[in-house]
Design a protein around this motif. Sequence first.
Motif, PDB file in Angstrom:
ATOM      1  N   GLY A 177       0.942  -1.362   0.109  1.00 42.16           N
ATOM      2  CA  GLY A 177       0.178  -0.055  -0.104  1.00 42.16           C
ATOM      3  C   GLY A 177       0.755   1.340   0.020  1.00 42.16           C
ATOM      4  N   PRO A 178       0.361   2.538  -0.106  1.00 40.02           N
ATOM      5  CA  PRO A 178       1.050   3.721  -0.295  1.00 40.02           C
ATOM      6  C   PRO A 178       1.628   4.023   0.767  1.00 40.02           C
ATOM      7  CG  PRO A 178      -1.194   4.033  -0.728  1.00 40.02           C
ATOM      8  CD  PRO A 178      -1.126   2.560  -0.844  1.00 40.02           C
ATOM      9  N   GLN A 179       2.952   4.455   0.685  1.00 38.02           N
ATOM     10  CA  GLN A 179       3.391   4.963   2.144  1.00 38.02           C
ATOM     11  C   GLN A 179       3.237   6.429   2.140  1.00 38.02           C
ATOM     12  OE1 GLN A 179       5.042   3.294   4.470  1.00 38.02           O
ATOM     13  NE2 GLN A 179       5.291   5.031   5.765  1.00 38.02           N
ATOM     14  N   GLN A 180       3.590   7.342   0.835  1.00 32.89           N
ATOM     15  CA  GLN A 180       3.248   8.587   0.798  1.00 32.89           C
ATOM     16  C   GLN A 180       2.528   8.754  -0.514  1.00 32.89           C
ATOM     17  OE1 GLN A 180       4.276  10.858   2.805  1.00 32.89           O
ATOM     18  NE2 GLN A 180       5.414   9.595   4.301  1.00 32.89           N
ATOM     19  N   LEU A 181       1.584   9.779  -0.655  1.00 34.00           N
ATOM     20  CA  LEU A 181       0.775  10.016  -1.798  1.00 34.00           C
ATOM     21  C   LEU A 181       0.364  11.582  -1.628  1.00 34.00           C
ATOM     22  CD1 LEU A 181      -0.075   8.202  -3.870  1.00 34.00           C
ATOM     23  CD2 LEU A 181      -2.390   8.062  -2.756  1.00 34.00           C
ATOM     24  N   HIS A 221      -6.189  10.720   4.155  1.00 35.22           N
ATOM     25  CA  HIS A 221      -5.740  10.310   5.134  1.00 35.22           C
ATOM     26  C   HIS A 221      -5.103   8.897   4.829  1.00 35.22           C
ATOM     27  CE1 HIS A 221      -4.679  10.304   9.511  1.00 35.22           C
ATOM     28  NE2 HIS A 221      -5.194   8.995   9.483  1.00 35.22           N
ATOM     29  N   ARG A 222      -4.201   8.494   5.474  1.00 33.84           N
ATOM     30  CA  ARG A 222      -3.486   7.189   5.388  1.00 33.84           C
ATOM     31  C   ARG A 222      -3.957   6.291   6.862  1.00 33.84           C
ATOM     32  NH1 ARG A 222       2.856   5.162   5.873  1.00 33.84           N
ATOM     33  NH2 ARG A 222       2.196   5.462   7.911  1.00 33.84           N
ATOM     34  N   LEU A 223      -4.163   5.184   6.509  1.00 28.85           N
ATOM     35  CA  LEU A 223      -4.405   4.015   7.748  1.00 28.85           C
ATOM     36  C   LEU A 223      -3.529   2.875   7.087  1.00 28.85           C
ATOM     37  CD1 LEU A 223      -8.282   3.945   7.886  1.00 28.85           C
ATOM     38  CD2 LEU A 223      -6.726   4.934   9.384  1.00 28.85           C
ATOM     39  N   ARG A 224      -3.116   2.381   8.445  1.00 29.16           N
ATOM     40  CA  ARG A 224      -2.454   1.070   8.503  1.00 29.16           C
ATOM     41  C   ARG A 224      -2.989   0.004   9.057  1.00 29.16           C
ATOM     42  NH1 ARG A 224       0.723  -1.376  12.125  1.00 29.16           N
ATOM     43  NH2 ARG A 224       2.623  -2.532  11.626  1.00 29.16           N
ATOM     44  N   PRO A 236       1.272  -9.246   6.843  1.00 31.90           N
ATOM     45  CA  PRO A 236       1.043  -8.717   8.204  1.00 31.90           C
ATOM     46  C   PRO A 236       0.503  -7.191   8.370  1.00 31.90           C
ATOM     47  CG  PRO A 236       3.002  -9.655   8.182  1.00 31.90           C
ATOM     48  CD  PRO A 236       2.347  -9.513   6.773  1.00 31.90           C
ATOM     49  N   THR A 237       0.804  -6.368   7.414  1.00 31.73           N
ATOM     50  CA  THR A 237       0.180  -5.199   7.348  1.00 31.73           C
ATOM     51  C   THR A 237      -0.100  -4.504   6.106  1.00 31.73           C
ATOM     52  OG1 THR A 237       2.405  -4.062   7.092  1.00 31.73           O
ATOM     53  CG2 THR A 237       1.671  -4.247   9.453  1.00 31.73           C
ATOM     54  N   ARG A 238      -1.213  -3.883   5.852  1.00 35.99           N
ATOM     55  CA  ARG A 238      -1.523  -3.284   4.613  1.00 35.99           C
ATOM     56  C   ARG A 238      -2.011  -1.690   4.967  1.00 35.99           C
ATOM     57  NH1 ARG A 238      -3.387  -6.321   0.299  1.00 35.99           N
ATOM     58  NH2 ARG A 238      -3.359  -4.360  -0.611  1.00 35.99           N
ATOM     59  N   ARG A 239      -1.602  -0.746   3.785  1.00 31.39           N
ATOM     60  CA  ARG A 239      -1.886   0.453   3.945  1.00 31.39           C
ATOM     61  C   ARG A 239      -2.885   0.706   2.844  1.00 31.39           C
ATOM     62  NH1 ARG A 239       3.778  -0.049   4.675  1.00 31.39           N
ATOM     63  NH2 ARG A 239       3.778   0.619   2.225  1.00 31.39           N
ATOM     64  N   ILE A 240      -3.508   1.873   3.063  1.00 33.40           N
ATOM     65  CA  ILE A 240      -4.488   2.534   2.341  1.00 33.40           C
ATOM     66  C   ILE A 240      -4.664   3.964   2.470  1.00 33.40           C
ATOM     67  CG2 ILE A 240      -5.943   0.693   1.856  1.00 33.40           C
ATOM     68  CD1 ILE A 240      -8.020   2.291   3.727  1.00 33.40           C
ATOM     69  N   PHE A 241      -4.735   4.957   1.439  1.00 31.37           N
ATOM     70  CA  PHE A 241      -5.150   6.467   1.458  1.00 31.37           C
ATOM     71  C   PHE A 241      -6.505   6.484   1.163  1.00 31.37           C
ATOM     72  CE2 PHE A 241      -0.710   7.137   1.717  1.00 31.37           C
ATOM     73  CZ  PHE A 241      -0.535   8.285   2.339  1.00 31.37           C
ATOM     74  N   VAL A 287      -3.794  -4.328  10.281  1.00 35.12           N
ATOM     75  CA  VAL A 287      -3.404  -5.596  10.562  1.00 35.12           C
ATOM     76  C   VAL A 287      -4.438  -6.444  10.298  1.00 35.12           C
ATOM     77  CG1 VAL A 287      -1.588  -4.901  12.220  1.00 35.12           C
ATOM     78  CG2 VAL A 287      -3.853  -5.799  12.959  1.00 35.12           C
ATOM     79  N   PRO A 288      -4.517  -7.489   9.967  1.00 34.69           N
ATOM     80  CA  PRO A 288      -5.550  -8.542   9.677  1.00 34.69           C
ATOM     81  C   PRO A 288      -6.670  -8.456  10.628  1.00 34.69           C
ATOM     82  CG  PRO A 288      -3.603  -9.696   9.304  1.00 34.69           C
ATOM     83  CD  PRO A 288      -3.002  -8.506  10.003  1.00 34.69           C
ATOM     84  N   ASP A 289      -7.781  -8.188  10.152  1.00 35.89           N
ATOM     85  CA  ASP A 289      -9.137  -8.264  10.888  1.00 35.89           C
ATOM     86  C   ASP A 289      -9.141  -7.148  11.642  1.00 35.89           C
ATOM     87  OD1 ASP A 289     -10.607 -10.706   9.776  1.00 35.89           O
ATOM     88  OD2 ASP A 289      -8.795 -11.661  10.428  1.00 35.89           O
ATOM     89  N   GLU A 290      -8.334  -6.127  11.658  1.00 32.20           N
ATOM     90  CA  GLU A 290      -8.408  -5.003  12.530  1.00 32.20           C
ATOM     91  C   GLU A 290      -9.751  -3.852  11.882  1.00 32.20           C
ATOM     92  OE1 GLU A 290      -5.633  -1.217  13.981  1.00 32.20           O
ATOM     93  OE2 GLU A 290      -5.145  -2.351  12.263  1.00 32.20           O
ATOM     94  N   ASP A 291     -10.491  -3.328  12.972  1.00 36.97           N
ATOM     95  CA  ASP A 291     -11.113  -2.284  12.807  1.00 36.97           C
ATOM     96  C   ASP A 291     -10.881  -1.150  13.235  1.00 36.97           C
ATOM     97  OD1 ASP A 291     -11.626  -3.548  15.030  1.00 36.97           O
ATOM     98  OD2 ASP A 291     -13.997  -2.731  15.098  1.00 36.97           O
ATOM     99  N   ILE A 292     -11.297   0.191  12.177  1.00 38.83           N
ATOM    100  CA  ILE A 292     -10.916   1.399  12.815  1.00 38.83           C
ATOM    101  C   ILE A 292     -12.064   2.247  12.656  1.00 38.83           C
ATOM    102  CG2 ILE A 292      -9.170   3.287  12.190  1.00 38.83           C
ATOM    103  CD1 ILE A 292      -7.206   1.261  11.277  1.00 38.83           C
ATOM    104  N   PRO A 293     -12.552   2.978  13.868  1.00 43.82           N
ATOM    105  CA  PRO A 293     -13.366   4.226  13.568  1.00 43.82           C
ATOM    106  C   PRO A 293     -12.926   5.060  12.542  1.00 43.82           C
ATOM    107  CG  PRO A 293     -13.060   3.471  15.706  1.00 43.82           C
ATOM    108  CD  PRO A 293     -11.769   2.757  15.111  1.00 43.82           C
TER     109      PRO A 293
END
Length: 501
Positions: free
Chosen positions: A323-327, A418-421, A390-395, A423-429
């Motif tokens: 996933g993108p580190q910088q964008l 915004h960028r989010l990082r 182990p980790t994936r990123r999205i913007f 881990v598997p099955d993680e949920d983020i508000p």
Amino acid sequence: MQEKLFESGVKRKREFILEDNETDLDIPKRRRLKSTTKHIYDTLFVNGQGSDITIKALGQEWRLHKMYISQSAYFACMFNGSWKESDESVINIDIVDPNIDVDALNITLGSFYNDNVLIRPTQVVSILAAARLLQLEDLIQQCESIMKDSISATTVCKYYMGATMYGALDVESQCLQWLQRNLLSLREIDLLKDISCELMEKIVGSPNLCVLQVELDVYTLVKKWLYLQLFPDFEGDMTSLSEQMGYFKGLAEGKENHYFLMTKEGRKYISVFRQVRFHHIINDMQSVKTLYADHIVSPEWLQPYFTYQWNKMLAVDQGLDKGPQQLSEEEFNKTAMRCGRILQKNGKYCWRWTGYSYGFDLLIILTKRGFVFKRNTQSQPYNGSVSLQPTRRIFYKFSVMSLDKNGMVTYSKSTPIHRLRFVPDEDIPILTLEEAATFPLHICFNVVYVTPCESVPLPTLPTLTNEDWDKIDDIQGVPSSSVHLDPTLNPESLLSNSSAE
């Protein structure tokens, strides 16, 4: 009696402090003489009493007064400069703008004598044109305010064209924003007919376009718009319009190399289709079938999009791209996948958008608290492949809106890019809703799952030279039995092989 003063710029009633020998009778009273303005308007403008100048235009004449009409910079310059009109009692104005009619000019000239001008939305563009001609800034501002308050499906295109023509930049911007918000969710045939090629190009190319579901819906909208540009006399609803979408395929019967955008009639619409993000449409096999079956865009023109996505897919599969580190904002707006949804009533929701998303199964969940993103890997079934990195990123950028019956915003809230990082099955508000949010609730979601390929630039439909078009014209209309195309670009063979498997 002393007048109590207040800070400049704060509108308040005047207050007076009474001296010992004064009473309430000494306080000045303000009353608006309602008949004064009407008397001036009727006597001087309507009846022309005491006129010292006559204005002739559009086959009509108005007996007016230099003292009043000099409020206009147009007339003030005429009377005070070294122009021949400064000493004449009759002035002919040649009106060449077709938007200015007698009624609009009458209202505009009457505004010199009456500061309470009533303007109907159906007249406002004509009056804006006349006010621009006569350089009446107050009336121009009033017209612009009325336009911004009355944008709807029936007025937005007329307002946009008027705002563009007469330099009302704020109105132009608000009309464009209205179309970006509403166009895909409306079923207005007449609105689609009124949208020019230049305007549709801006709408489709905007990163702020509120997509109804996925990018294929954008393509479908442009396809329907294209048909209405070719057949503006079409009468029917959106359902009957959908039934006409086989028209382009019908043109290609017996002509294997025939794709509408490559014809003389179709090439002027390429600029609009160029704004469609085909690299997100080809992530779904059914969508690919639709593109090929329509015979609007040449498979050869689509090939670079497959190459681009294949490079990105390999990078993800081999662990080279998490996933993108910088964008930058520009890169995000240009490459992001555009999605959307309308939630008709309050409740709990959980959904995903269709199409291959590089092994990132993103669930969007609405609870009482608001919206949550969840990276799903094992907890819920998913038909496609799922990345276990182990980790994936999205913007991403996420927006919600409530709209009134005219498509105007009554509530809105959005995140920044915004960028989010994960881990598997993680949920983020992601976003919390306030009580002011009402349903139906419009969801707009832009997301970038993978890093843009530096070695493979983002493709676009080609820009062809006159020589290129001459070559295309030479083979248009040739029977399919006489044409030999690259089999790797043959959509029928591709789809038949896919079905066999």
